[in-house]
Motif scaffolding. Structure first.
Motif, PDB file in Angstrom:
ATOM      1  N   ASP A  90      -0.666   1.701   6.875  1.00  0.00           N
ATOM      2  CA  ASP A  90      -1.609   2.812   6.783  1.00  0.00           C
ATOM      3  C   ASP A  90      -3.011   2.329   7.138  1.00  0.00           C
ATOM      4  O   ASP A  90      -3.387   1.191   6.822  1.00  0.00           O
ATOM      5  CB  ASP A  90      -1.594   3.405   5.366  1.00  0.00           C
ATOM      6  CG  ASP A  90      -0.263   4.058   5.020  1.00  0.00           C
ATOM      7  OD1 ASP A  90       0.552   4.252   5.949  1.00  0.00           O
ATOM      8  OD2 ASP A  90      -0.055   4.358   3.830  1.00  0.00           O
ATOM      9  N   PHE A  91      -3.779   3.183   7.811  1.00  0.00           N
ATOM     10  CA  PHE A  91      -5.120   2.762   8.233  1.00  0.00           C
ATOM     11  C   PHE A  91      -6.170   3.691   7.620  1.00  0.00           C
ATOM     12  O   PHE A  91      -5.909   4.840   7.271  1.00  0.00           O
ATOM     13  CB  PHE A  91      -5.244   2.697   9.756  1.00  0.00           C
ATOM     14  CG  PHE A  91      -4.944   3.984  10.475  1.00  0.00           C
ATOM     15  CD1 PHE A  91      -5.918   4.965  10.637  1.00  0.00           C
ATOM     16  CD2 PHE A  91      -3.688   4.206  11.030  1.00  0.00           C
ATOM     17  CE1 PHE A  91      -5.644   6.140  11.317  1.00  0.00           C
ATOM     18  CE2 PHE A  91      -3.400   5.382  11.711  1.00  0.00           C
ATOM     19  CZ  PHE A  91      -4.391   6.365  11.850  1.00  0.00           C
ATOM     20  N   VAL A  92      -7.387   3.165   7.528  1.00  0.00           N
ATOM     21  CA  VAL A  92      -8.449   3.850   6.798  1.00  0.00           C
ATOM     22  C   VAL A  92      -9.082   4.945   7.648  1.00  0.00           C
ATOM     23  O   VAL A  92      -9.366   4.759   8.832  1.00  0.00           O
ATOM     24  CB  VAL A  92      -9.506   2.848   6.296  1.00  0.00           C
ATOM     25  CG1 VAL A  92     -10.287   2.232   7.461  1.00  0.00           C
ATOM     26  CG2 VAL A  92     -10.448   3.486   5.294  1.00  0.00           C
ATOM     27  N   LEU A  93      -9.300   6.087   7.025  1.00  0.00           N
ATOM     28  CA  LEU A  93     -10.029   7.201   7.636  1.00  0.00           C
ATOM     29  C   LEU A  93     -11.455   7.285   7.096  1.00  0.00           C
ATOM     30  O   LEU A  93     -12.370   7.651   7.823  1.00  0.00           O
ATOM     31  CB  LEU A  93      -9.306   8.527   7.348  1.00  0.00           C
ATOM     32  CG  LEU A  93      -7.867   8.661   7.848  1.00  0.00           C
ATOM     33  CD1 LEU A  93      -7.245   9.946   7.322  1.00  0.00           C
ATOM     34  CD2 LEU A  93      -7.823   8.638   9.375  1.00  0.00           C
ATOM     35  N   TRP A  94     -11.598   6.958   5.822  1.00  0.00           N
ATOM     36  CA  TRP A  94     -12.896   7.029   5.157  1.00  0.00           C
ATOM     37  C   TRP A  94     -13.046   5.819   4.257  1.00  0.00           C
ATOM     38  O   TRP A  94     -12.165   5.535   3.435  1.00  0.00           O
ATOM     39  CB  TRP A  94     -12.992   8.319   4.336  1.00  0.00           C
ATOM     40  CG  TRP A  94     -14.340   8.595   3.747  1.00  0.00           C
ATOM     41  CD1 TRP A  94     -14.696   8.474   2.433  1.00  0.00           C
ATOM     42  CD2 TRP A  94     -15.510   9.045   4.434  1.00  0.00           C
ATOM     43  NE1 TRP A  94     -16.017   8.810   2.264  1.00  0.00           N
ATOM     44  CE2 TRP A  94     -16.540   9.178   3.479  1.00  0.00           C
ATOM     45  CE3 TRP A  94     -15.786   9.351   5.766  1.00  0.00           C
ATOM     46  CZ2 TRP A  94     -17.826   9.600   3.811  1.00  0.00           C
ATOM     47  CZ3 TRP A  94     -17.062   9.769   6.108  1.00  0.00           C
ATOM     48  CH2 TRP A  94     -18.059   9.895   5.148  1.00  0.00           C
ATOM     49  N   LYS A  95     -14.136   5.076   4.440  1.00  0.00           N
ATOM     50  CA  LYS A  95     -14.371   3.860   3.675  1.00  0.00           C
ATOM     51  C   LYS A  95     -15.360   4.135   2.546  1.00  0.00           C
ATOM     52  O   LYS A  95     -16.453   4.656   2.788  1.00  0.00           O
ATOM     53  CB  LYS A  95     -14.953   2.758   4.580  1.00  0.00           C
ATOM     54  CG  LYS A  95     -14.051   2.339   5.717  1.00  0.00           C
ATOM     55  CD  LYS A  95     -14.721   1.235   6.530  1.00  0.00           C
ATOM     56  CE  LYS A  95     -13.828   0.751   7.662  1.00  0.00           C
ATOM     57  NZ  LYS A  95     -14.455  -0.363   8.417  1.00  0.00           N
TER      58      LYS A  95
END
Length: 459
Positions: free
Chosen positions: A180-185
């Motif tokens: 899974d990859f980040v959309l909002w940090k």
């Protein structure tokens, strides 16, 4: 009929735009934390060429090339410099335009900046969360759930199971799946952040382009381009986000430019072989340099790796000078391109075959040879016009051949030396004529004696 190699289908396809006569094109642009390197220049010039040829083919092109102005590298560089992020990015955007102008590049139709599309990114993230394709984590980040998008890997040819088997990403317990990859940090101290219902934070890398594509082009694009290295994970992530949010195909034709290698080695900071475009341009004559670099970058097919060495670049400059020399010696008449003319037809066919610039440039050299033989002003005009479709041969030929490292003052001095040499030859003072010739040669000037007199160009 234009045919383009589609990275998604891995074959050439007849190009048919979504809307007749119009093209929606998006290209991943630069992260503006430093001067862009010569490898970046290859990708930028390739898609400038594509943009120009589509317009020459009669299409109305909406060319969008984004600017990433918030990113880990930008934050790190601004902190290292002790300057505000906005000051760093503003300065680097000005420098980017200076260097792309020197390369003879047209400005895109739109240059959206990531920081001006935060609302669009958050709206898309919200849609993905509502659809169950993304989830807020306990650490304040929001992640895209890769396994919820069945088509993940279709661009790069990677399967989720293969990626999972080879997974080397450090364990992040906040994720449901390591892929899974980040959309909002989530916001960190001393970093820029924006408010959202997920908490203060900033966007992930992939979501920027999906949101800007949607804002400028809608749900589906005709062409999306970038460097070969962006296929995975960046473009794969864009597909998952955009198609996951809209439920519609994201891109009809994917295009990727191959790498530029430095002396047969991949560019790498550890090897010390990364050169900025500005460094390369500053080593060349200011009149010839930008177009010479552009010519070098387009001599190879965009899907083939090309090799950079100083000698190869100088060879490209010499080849370009030879085209300008033909124009100088036979002043062209202005012509509208007749695409039924044999040279023009071969040029068009090459460009319509997946933008085959090596074959198209070969036609220009055929024209050069015929012009040198026939001194045809009509062919000279055609050479200039065809070159113009790719961003070449629009400068004053005499000025280009002579270059301009020292400006008009040096040109006047050289002309005076040539006149003195000619006078010495008329007086049969051959020793003085030879001395003057050697003095001119020492300045890096090549003399060319012809029926119409003596001309010169830079070595």
């Amino acid at each position: 009929m234009l045919r383009i190699h589609n990275s998604l289908t891995r074959d050439k396809q007849v190009f048919t735009p979504i809307e007749s006569g119009k093209v929606r094109m998006y290209v991943c642009g630069l992260t503006v934390y430093d001067y862009f390197h010569i490898g970046n220049a290859r990708t930028l010039v390739v898609f400038d060429m594509v943009y120009r040829w589509l317009m020459a083919a009669g299409y109305a092109v909406n060319y969008v090339r984004n600017i990433t102005d918030v990113d880990d590298k930008i934050i790190d560089r601004a902190n290292k410099n002790g300057e505000p992020i906005e000051a760093l990015t503003a300065r680097m955007i000005v420098a980017m335009h200076e260097d792309t102008d020197r390369l003879g590049m047209l400005r895109p139709s739109v240059e959206p900046r990531a920081t001006r599309h935060i609302d669009g990114m958050l709206n898309m993230i919200g849609t993905l969360v509502d659809k169950g394709m993304a989830y807020p984590a306990d650490n304040g980040d929001v992640y895209f759930a890769v396994r919820e998008f069945p088509g993940y890997g279709k661009l790069s040819g990677k399967s989720i199971d293969d990626l999972r088997a080879g997974e080397r990403i450090a364990v992040n317990t906040a994720k449901r799946d390591p892929l899974d990859f980040v959309l909002w940090k989530a916001a960190k101290p001393q970093e820029p952040s924006w408010g959202s219902k997920y908490g203060n934070g900033r966007p992930g890398w992939h979501i920027e382009c999906s949101a800007m594509c949607a804002a400028e082009h809608g749900d589906t694009l005709d062409i999306h381009g970038g460097g070969w290295d962006l296929q995975f994970p960046h473009h794969e992530g864009e597909i998952a986000q955009s198609e996951g949010a809209s439920g519609k195909p994201f891109v009809k034709t994917w295009m990727h430019a191959a790498f530029l290698n430095m002396d047969n080695e991949k560019m790498s900071k550890s090897l010390g072989n990364v050169f900025t475009t500005r460094e390369v341009l500053n080593k060349l004559d200011p009149v010839q340099g930008g177009e010479a670099v552009r010519f070098f970058l387009l001599r190879g097919h965009y899907r083939s790796e090309i090799n950079y060495t100083w000698d190869i670049l100088l060879d490209a400059r010499g080849a370009l000078v030879s085209l300008y020399t033909a124009l100088r010696d036979t002043p062209p008449v202005k012509v509208e391109i007749d695409w039924n003319e044999p040279h023009a037809a071969r040029f068009r066919d090459a460009m319509n075959d997946d933008f085959n610039t090596p074959m198209a440039l070969a036609v220009l050299f055929e024209l050069r040879n015929e012009i040198n033989r026939t001194h045809s002003a009509e062919l000279s005009g055609l050479l200039r016009a065809l070159g113009g479709t790719l961003g070449f041969l629009q400068a004053d030929p005499a000025a280009f051949v002579q270059g301009g490292a020292a400006g008009d003052e040096e040109a006047a001095e050289i002309d005076a030396l040539i006149l003195a040499r000619n006078e010495a030859k008329k007086a049969r003072n051959f020793a003085e004529a030879d001395r003057l010739r050697d003095e001119i040669k020492a300045r890096g000037i090549i003399l060319e004696d012809g029926a119409s007199g003596t001309t010169w160009r830079r070595a």
